[in-house]
Design an enzyme around this catalytic site. Structure first.
Site, PDB file in Angstrom:
ATOM      1  N   GLY A  92       0.807  -1.206   0.000  1.00  0.00           N
ATOM      2  CA  GLY A  92       0.000   0.000   0.000  1.00  0.00           C
ATOM      3  C   GLY A  92       0.845   1.263   0.000  1.00  0.00           C
ATOM      4  N   THR A 167      -5.966 -11.414   0.286  1.00  0.00           N
ATOM      5  CA  THR A 167      -5.097 -11.508   1.460  1.00  0.00           C
ATOM      6  C   THR A 167      -5.928 -11.975   2.644  1.00  0.00           C
ATOM      7  OG1 THR A 167      -3.580  -9.805   0.670  1.00  0.00           O
ATOM      8  CG2 THR A 167      -3.616 -10.211   3.036  1.00  0.00           C
ATOM      9  N   SER A 266       3.128 -16.979   3.000  1.00  0.00           N
ATOM     10  CA  SER A 266       3.543 -15.646   3.451  1.00  0.00           C
ATOM     11  C   SER A 266       3.175 -15.428   4.896  1.00  0.00           C
ATOM     12  CB  SER A 266       2.839 -14.584   2.584  1.00  0.00           C
ATOM     13  OG  SER A 266       3.048 -13.284   3.097  1.00  0.00           O
ATOM     14  N   HIS A 268       3.284 -12.187   5.766  1.00  0.00           N
ATOM     15  CA  HIS A 268       3.100 -10.742   5.567  1.00  0.00           C
ATOM     16  C   HIS A 268       4.389  -9.982   5.862  1.00  0.00           C
ATOM     17  CE1 HIS A 268      -0.477  -8.266   4.580  1.00  0.00           C
ATOM     18  NE2 HIS A 268       0.268  -7.266   5.015  1.00  0.00           N
ATOM     19  N   SER A 300       7.838 -12.948   1.571  1.00  0.00           N
ATOM     20  CA  SER A 300       8.378 -12.655   2.906  1.00  0.00           C
ATOM     21  C   SER A 300       9.863 -12.981   2.979  1.00  0.00           C
ATOM     22  CB  SER A 300       7.639 -13.396   4.030  1.00  0.00           C
ATOM     23  OG  SER A 300       6.267 -13.068   4.048  1.00  0.00           O
ATOM     24  N   ARG A 303      15.422 -11.143  -0.769  1.00  0.00           N
ATOM     25  CA  ARG A 303      16.294  -9.966  -0.867  1.00  0.00           C
ATOM     26  C   ARG A 303      17.372 -10.124  -1.929  1.00  0.00           C
ATOM     27  NH1 ARG A 303      12.550  -8.644   1.423  1.00  0.00           N
ATOM     28  NH2 ARG A 303      12.318  -7.588   3.445  1.00  0.00           N
ATOM     29  N   GLY A 322       8.700  -7.260  -2.313  1.00  0.00           N
ATOM     30  CA  GLY A 322       8.013  -6.052  -1.871  1.00  0.00           C
ATOM     31  C   GLY A 322       8.935  -4.929  -1.470  1.00  0.00           C
ATOM     32  N   ARG A 323       9.442  -4.959  -0.228  1.00  0.00           N
ATOM     33  CA  ARG A 323      10.216  -3.841   0.290  1.00  0.00           C
ATOM     34  C   ARG A 323      11.360  -3.394  -0.631  1.00  0.00           C
ATOM     35  NH1 ARG A 323       9.311  -6.903   5.167  1.00  0.00           N
ATOM     36  NH2 ARG A 323       8.320  -5.708   6.869  1.00  0.00           N
TER      37      ARG A 323
END
Length: 379
Positions: A92, A167, A266, A268, A300, A303, A322-323
């Site tokens: 989000g 989700t 996951s 999250h 999750s 990297r 994601g991140r």
């Protein structure tokens, strides 16, 4: 200030040689509350750290004397081509880290040839994002307002999305202490663009010792979500259905029985139940519980490219990232996300070939070991 006003010049990107380099650069640009909102996990962040330890403890046993001169990282996800076994995870409020938000990230994902997942809490509408993205998936939170929930599904279908991702691990937001301590709230120019309900404004009201975003989600999300709701969603949409947030094999099997075309293993990203099993550890048992036709994705803690290889070796069809992409977005918008994905693709192809695999399907035949004891992996 809602995002960095000092994005790194494009020429500086060539000096960022790993996803860790990009994350470090982003940390120097973002306001502390925004950085913590992206980086943080729930509780004492035990699961956040455990996700990485699980990857670090997993070792690949490479195969030798394989002709990898034609090594190709391309695959398919939910029947559609992907340049590598990666999709952009639903996150989000991209607008927190860059004014172009999801539009910038979606353009980069399209150039990289991978699916982009539009979040319910996206700071740009599903229609706007789908218009610039390639393969687009829509992530759905089950809302208290049932009419709005199914209207979001209809909008995703009309916008040309290729799948709906429900989700299932957020009846309410986990207690994220960084956000609580920062009294985190959305700035006025960052909104949940897909939602028009009055509860959205709650995410902008800061208060000491509380997260305004947590208050907003508690008001908007329906914690009564259960199996009959999943069955109803299956009846309501013609799109492939992905269920995200599964860790127990029994839940995965039931999701498939309800018509799920894929599940995402996951926790999250360590942002919900602190103490939950690392997703990578849960992956093999979930894969074993599902029919072959039901795809398994891993989310999750990914990297780098070797992490993708490890996930595939343990049973995943692909991974969600994601991140790292938010860090790239913070550093240089579309160029930053493109650099992140280019590095990820180069790392994955390198890992694939050095492990003796000609393509991602060959990675499922690799053996793994655990670094902690040197013995065969029990996963």
């Amino acid at each position: 200030m809602t995002h960095t006003d000092r994005a790194a010049p494009a020429t500086a990107l060539e000096h960022l040689h790993s996803l860790a380099d990009i994350e470090q650069a982003a940390h120097g640009l973002l306001p502390v509350p925004v950085r913590d909102f992206v980086a943080g996990g729930a509780g004492s962040e035990l699961t956040l750290a455990a996700n990485r330890r699980a990857f670090e403890a997993t070792r690949i046993v490479p195969r030798a004397l394989r002709d990898v001169s034609g090594c190709d990282p391309a695959t398919t996800l939910l029947g559609l081509p992907a340049a590598m076994p990666v999709a952009v995870a639903p996150i989000g409020y991209h607008g927190l880290v860059h004014p172009d938000g999801e539009l910038a990230a979606a353009r980069a994902a399209k150039e990289a040839g991978i699916p982009f997942t539009v979040a319910t809490l996206s700071s740009r509408t599903v229609e706007d994002v789908a218009a610039v993205a390639g393969t687009t998936w829509f992530q759905l939170y089950w809302l208290r307002d049932r009419a709005t929930t199914f209207d979001l599904v209809r909008r995703a279908e009309d916008a040309g999305c290729a799948a709906v991702m429900l989700t299932v691990d957020v009846p309410w937001m986990g207690r994220r202490l960084r956000d609580v301590r920062n009294g985190f709230a959305l700035p006025e120019d960052v909104v949940a663009a897909n939602l028009t309900t009055g509860t959205a404004s709650a995410a902008h009201r800061a208060s000491a010792g509380a997260s305004a975003v947590a208050r907003h989600t508690a008001a908007a999300f329906d914690p009564s979500l259960s199996w009959p709701d999943l069955e109803e969603l299956r009846r309501r949409t013609r799109l492939p259905l992905i269920v995200k947030g599964v860790l127990d094999p029994a839940d995965a099997a039931r999701a498939a029985a309800c018509g799920a075309d894929a599940v995402v293993v996951s926790n999250h990203g360590g942002r919900q139940l602190d103490g939950a099993v690392p997703a990578l550890e849960a992956l093999p048992e979930v894969r074993a519980a599902l029919p072959a036709a039901c795809e398994v994705l891993l989310d999750s803690g990914v990297r780098g490219g070797v992490d993708i290889l490890k996930a595939l070796a343990l049973g995943a069809r692909g991974v969600l990232v994601g991140r790292p992409l938010l860090w790239g977005l913070a550093v240089a918008g579309t160029d930053g996300v493109r650099r992140t994905l280019d590095l990820l693709a180069a790392e994955f192809r390198d890992a694939l070939g050095l492990a003796g695999c000609t393509d991602p399907s060959a990675a499922t035949l690799l053996r793994t070991r655990r670094a902690s004891d040197g013995g065969p992996s029990p996963w």
